[in-house]
Design an enzyme around this catalytic site. Structure first.
Site, PDB file in Angstrom:
ATOM      1  N   ASP A 197      -2.216  -1.319  10.530  1.00  0.00           N
ATOM      2  CA  ASP A 197      -2.385  -1.278   9.064  1.00  0.00           C
ATOM      3  C   ASP A 197      -3.175  -2.454   8.510  1.00  0.00           C
ATOM      4  OD1 ASP A 197      -1.101   0.968   8.221  1.00  0.00           O
ATOM      5  OD2 ASP A 197       0.734  -0.037   7.566  1.00  0.00           O
ATOM      6  N   LYS A 215       0.864  -1.200   0.000  1.00  0.00           N
ATOM      7  CA  LYS A 215       0.000   0.000   0.000  1.00  0.00           C
ATOM      8  C   LYS A 215       0.892   1.238   0.000  1.00  0.00           C
ATOM      9  CE  LYS A 215       0.923   1.274   4.485  1.00  0.00           C
ATOM     10  NZ  LYS A 215       1.758   2.342   4.878  1.00  0.00           N
TER      11      LYS A 215
HETATM   12  C1  LIG Z   1       2.863   4.367   9.755  1.00  0.00           C
HETATM   13  C2  LIG Z   1       1.856   3.491   9.075  1.00  0.00           C
HETATM   14  C3  LIG Z   1       0.911   4.370   8.238  1.00  0.00           C
HETATM   15  O1  LIG Z   1       0.084   3.623   7.426  1.00  0.00           O
HETATM   16  O2  LIG Z   1       2.372   2.540   8.171  1.00  0.00           O
HETATM   17  P1  LIG Z   1       3.874   1.950   7.880  1.00  0.00           P
HETATM   18  O3  LIG Z   1       4.787   3.059   7.604  1.00  0.00           O
HETATM   19  O4  LIG Z   1       4.291   1.165   9.082  1.00  0.00           O
HETATM   20  O5  LIG Z   1       3.693   1.048   6.681  1.00  0.00           O
HETATM   21  C4  LIG Z   1       1.000   2.710  10.133  1.00  0.00           C
HETATM   22  O6  LIG Z   1       0.381   3.593  11.051  1.00  0.00           O
HETATM   23  C5  LIG Z   1       1.766   1.688  10.915  1.00  0.00           C
HETATM   24  O7  LIG Z   1       0.951   0.607  11.173  1.00  0.00           O
HETATM   25  P2  LIG Z   1       1.573  -0.815  11.608  1.00  0.00           P
HETATM   26  O8  LIG Z   1       2.865  -1.031  10.896  1.00  0.00           O
HETATM   27  O9  LIG Z   1       0.507  -1.837  11.454  1.00  0.00           O
HETATM   28  O10 LIG Z   1       1.919  -0.519  13.109  1.00  0.00           O
HETATM   29  P3  LIG Z   1       1.671  -1.400  14.428  1.00  0.00           P
HETATM   30  O11 LIG Z   1       2.359  -2.705  14.246  1.00  0.00           O
HETATM   31  O12 LIG Z   1       0.238  -1.388  14.819  1.00  0.00           O
HETATM   32  O13 LIG Z   1       2.459  -0.510  15.507  1.00  0.00           O
HETATM   33  C6  LIG Z   1       3.857  -0.400  15.534  1.00  0.00           C
HETATM   34  C7  LIG Z   1       4.188   0.747  16.494  1.00  0.00           C
HETATM   35  O14 LIG Z   1       3.922   2.013  15.846  1.00  0.00           O
HETATM   36  C8  LIG Z   1       3.323   2.929  16.745  1.00  0.00           C
HETATM   37  N1  LIG Z   1       1.983   3.307  16.233  1.00  0.00           N
HETATM   38  C9  LIG Z   1       1.387   2.604  15.232  1.00  0.00           C
HETATM   39  C10 LIG Z   1       0.164   2.999  14.736  1.00  0.00           C
HETATM   40  C11 LIG Z   1      -0.454   4.150  15.294  1.00  0.00           C
HETATM   41  N2  LIG Z   1      -1.652   4.581  14.858  1.00  0.00           N
HETATM   42  N3  LIG Z   1       0.148   4.833  16.291  1.00  0.00           N
HETATM   43  C12 LIG Z   1       1.370   4.442  16.767  1.00  0.00           C
HETATM   44  O15 LIG Z   1       1.917   5.094  17.660  1.00  0.00           O
HETATM   45  C13 LIG Z   1       3.276   2.236  18.099  1.00  0.00           C
HETATM   46  O16 LIG Z   1       4.452   2.613  18.774  1.00  0.00           O
HETATM   47  C14 LIG Z   1       3.336   0.766  17.761  1.00  0.00           C
HETATM   48  O17 LIG Z   1       3.930   0.001  18.773  1.00  0.00           O
HETATM   49  N1  LIG Z   2       5.482 -11.448   6.898  1.00  0.00           N
HETATM   50  C1  LIG Z   2       6.234 -10.407   7.272  1.00  0.00           C
HETATM   51  N2  LIG Z   2       6.762  -9.585   6.342  1.00  0.00           N
HETATM   52  C2  LIG Z   2       7.478  -8.500   6.735  1.00  0.00           C
HETATM   53  N3  LIG Z   2       7.766  -8.188   8.003  1.00  0.00           N
HETATM   54  C3  LIG Z   2       7.267  -8.968   8.955  1.00  0.00           C
HETATM   55  C4  LIG Z   2       6.493 -10.109   8.630  1.00  0.00           C
HETATM   56  N4  LIG Z   2       6.135 -10.677   9.781  1.00  0.00           N
HETATM   57  C5  LIG Z   2       6.663  -9.949  10.771  1.00  0.00           C
HETATM   58  N5  LIG Z   2       7.353  -8.926  10.295  1.00  0.00           N
HETATM   59  C6  LIG Z   2       8.018  -7.867  11.105  1.00  0.00           C
HETATM   60  O1  LIG Z   2       7.283  -6.642  10.924  1.00  0.00           O
HETATM   61  C7  LIG Z   2       8.143  -5.511  10.792  1.00  0.00           C
HETATM   62  C8  LIG Z   2       7.510  -4.450   9.857  1.00  0.00           C
HETATM   63  O2  LIG Z   2       7.325  -4.985   8.613  1.00  0.00           O
HETATM   64  P1  LIG Z   2       6.655  -4.260   7.335  1.00  0.00           P
HETATM   65  O3  LIG Z   2       5.193  -4.498   7.323  1.00  0.00           O
HETATM   66  O4  LIG Z   2       7.401  -4.681   6.135  1.00  0.00           O
HETATM   67  O5  LIG Z   2       6.979  -2.726   7.591  1.00  0.00           O
HETATM   68  P2  LIG Z   2       6.188  -1.405   7.188  1.00  0.00           P
HETATM   69  O6  LIG Z   2       4.964  -1.395   8.065  1.00  0.00           O
HETATM   70  O7  LIG Z   2       7.134  -0.273   7.468  1.00  0.00           O
HETATM   71  O8  LIG Z   2       5.855  -1.489   5.736  1.00  0.00           O
HETATM   72  C9  LIG Z   2       9.480  -6.078  10.292  1.00  0.00           C
HETATM   73  O9  LIG Z   2      10.549  -5.455  10.938  1.00  0.00           O
HETATM   74  C10 LIG Z   2       9.435  -7.572  10.625  1.00  0.00           C
HETATM   75  O10 LIG Z   2      10.308  -7.905  11.677  1.00  0.00           O
END
Ligand SMILES: C[C@@](CO)(OP(=O)(O)O)[C@H](O)COP(=O)(O)OP(=O)(O)OC[C@H]1O[C@@H](n2ccc(N)nc2=O)[C@H](O)[C@@H]1O
Ligand SMILES: Nc1ncnc2c1ncn2[C@@H]1O[C@H](COP(=O)(O)OP(=O)(O)O)[C@@H](O)[C@H]1O
Length: 267
Positions: free
Chosen positions: A132, A8
């Site tokens: 997410d 995404k």
């Molecule tokens: C920033 C975003 C934007 O779409 O995407 P990515 O850059 O990771 O793809 C998302 O909020 C990432 O969501 P996701 O990757 O599922 O995060 P989670 O595993 O739920 O949370 C990881 C950590 O990020 C922080 N977190 C996450 C989501 C949120 N709304 N507030 C937070 O503060 C928290 O510290 C949490 O422990």
């Molecule tokens: N199937 C998976 N693919 C990618 N990362 C994974 C998976 N399962 C667990 N993880 C853990 O989740 C973390 C975030 O992964 P990812 O979704 O790729 O990041 P982002 O949310 O920044 O796009 C990684 O550091 C990894 O250790």
């Protein structure tokens, strides 16, 4: 059976407030992207997980695919499965790859074992695995709010647009990225901006992670400027980074970036 979890991007990302549970409330438009992992789930005599392609940090039993399977198995009677994931989507890239894998395991076993879960039931499982994750259940452009796991429909026309994604081999931790942002109410409503012509988004649409991440990795800022120089209608970092994307009107020009992975697809 085989499934193809996709990435995404975030169009705009406003981090509006810190919540009492430690998470943040945000506003963003999530859009599915044609960059896919390959997921195979087959019934087996014991449950296991193996991966190939890009190396995934952590133990196999910490993988979100297995977590998703065990979570559903805690409420439904399921036979053991062997899960094979070929990882193509860069990790820690702001592309949501891990969350997508988990969501596709939920959807996959729902189909394979005829569990008859509806979208809401699957989203509720997904919400327990990551903020997410629930987006990938319906997997269509949507306005996201709350932790990023509540949704409102939007009308967005991205037909005939091309997307260039540049992953500059920089791994960003999502938790760390959140800790670098001071939440604030956005100046302009994302719901209004999304209805403007794409070339106008540049003046109004913001990703609140950019400031601190660009400070830590100045080459990401330069990459964004490069995409504009090459004719992008709009360019931004996706999520918490480090992927930088550009939206182009037609087939994008040839792009070469040292030490980076480039992926081009239609939106
Ligand atoms: C920033 C975003 C934007 O779409 O995407 P990515 O850059 O990771 O793809 C998302 O909020 C990432 O969501 P996701 O990757 O599922 O995060 P989670 O595993 O739920 O949370 C990881 C950590 O990020 C922080 N977190 C996450 C989501 C949120 N709304 N507030 C937070 O503060 C928290 O510290 C949490 O422990
Ligand atoms: N199937 C998976 N693919 C990618 N990362 C994974 C998976 N399962 C667990 N993880 C853990 O989740 C973390 C975030 O992964 P990812 O979704 O790729 O990041 P982002 O949310 O920044 O796009 C990684 O550091 C990894 O250790």
């Amino acid at each position: 059976m085989n499934f193809f979890p996709n990435a995404k991007i975030n169009l705009g990302l406003n981090i509006t407030e810190k919540r009492t549970d430690g998470f943040h409330n945000l506003e963003s438009v999530f859009v599915p992207v044609l960059w896919n992992d390959e997921l195979e789930i087959i019934e087996s005599d014991q449950t296991s997980f193996v991966s190939s392609g890009i190396e995934i940090p952590g133990e196999p039993n910490e993988n979100l695919c297995l977590k998703a399977f065990y979570l559903v198995q805690s409420e439904f009677k399921l036979p053991p499965v062997r899960i094979h994931l070929k990882k193509n989507i860069p990790i820690g890239a702001g592309l949501g790859g891990g969350s997508s894998d988990a969501a596709f395991v939920i959807k996959g076993i729902n189909e394979m074992f005829e569990l008859n879960m509806n979208v809401e039931q699957m989203q509720n499982f997904a919400r327990k695995l990551g903020s997410d994750c629930a987006f990938f259940i319906k997997n269509e452009p949507v306005f996201a709010f709350g932790k990023g796991d509540e949704f409102a429909p939007i009308n967005i026309d991205l037909s005939n647009k091309y997307l260039v994604l540049v992953y500059p081999n920089v791994h960003v931790s999502t938790a760390q990225a959140y800790s670098g942002v001071k939440p604030k109410k956005p100046e302009y409503s994302l719901k209004d901006i999304i209805n403007m012509p794409i070339k106008d988004w540049r003046s109004f649409m913001k990703n609140d992670f950019e400031q601190s991440i660009f400070k830590a990795f100045p080459k990401l800022y330069r990459l964004k400027q490069d995409l504009y120089s090459l004719g992008a209608l709009y360019a931004s970092m996706s999520g918490s980074g480090s992927t930088i994307f550009g939206i182009f009107e037609g087939i994008p020009p040839r792009i070469k970036v040292k030490d980076a992975q480039i992926h081009i697809c239609k939106l």
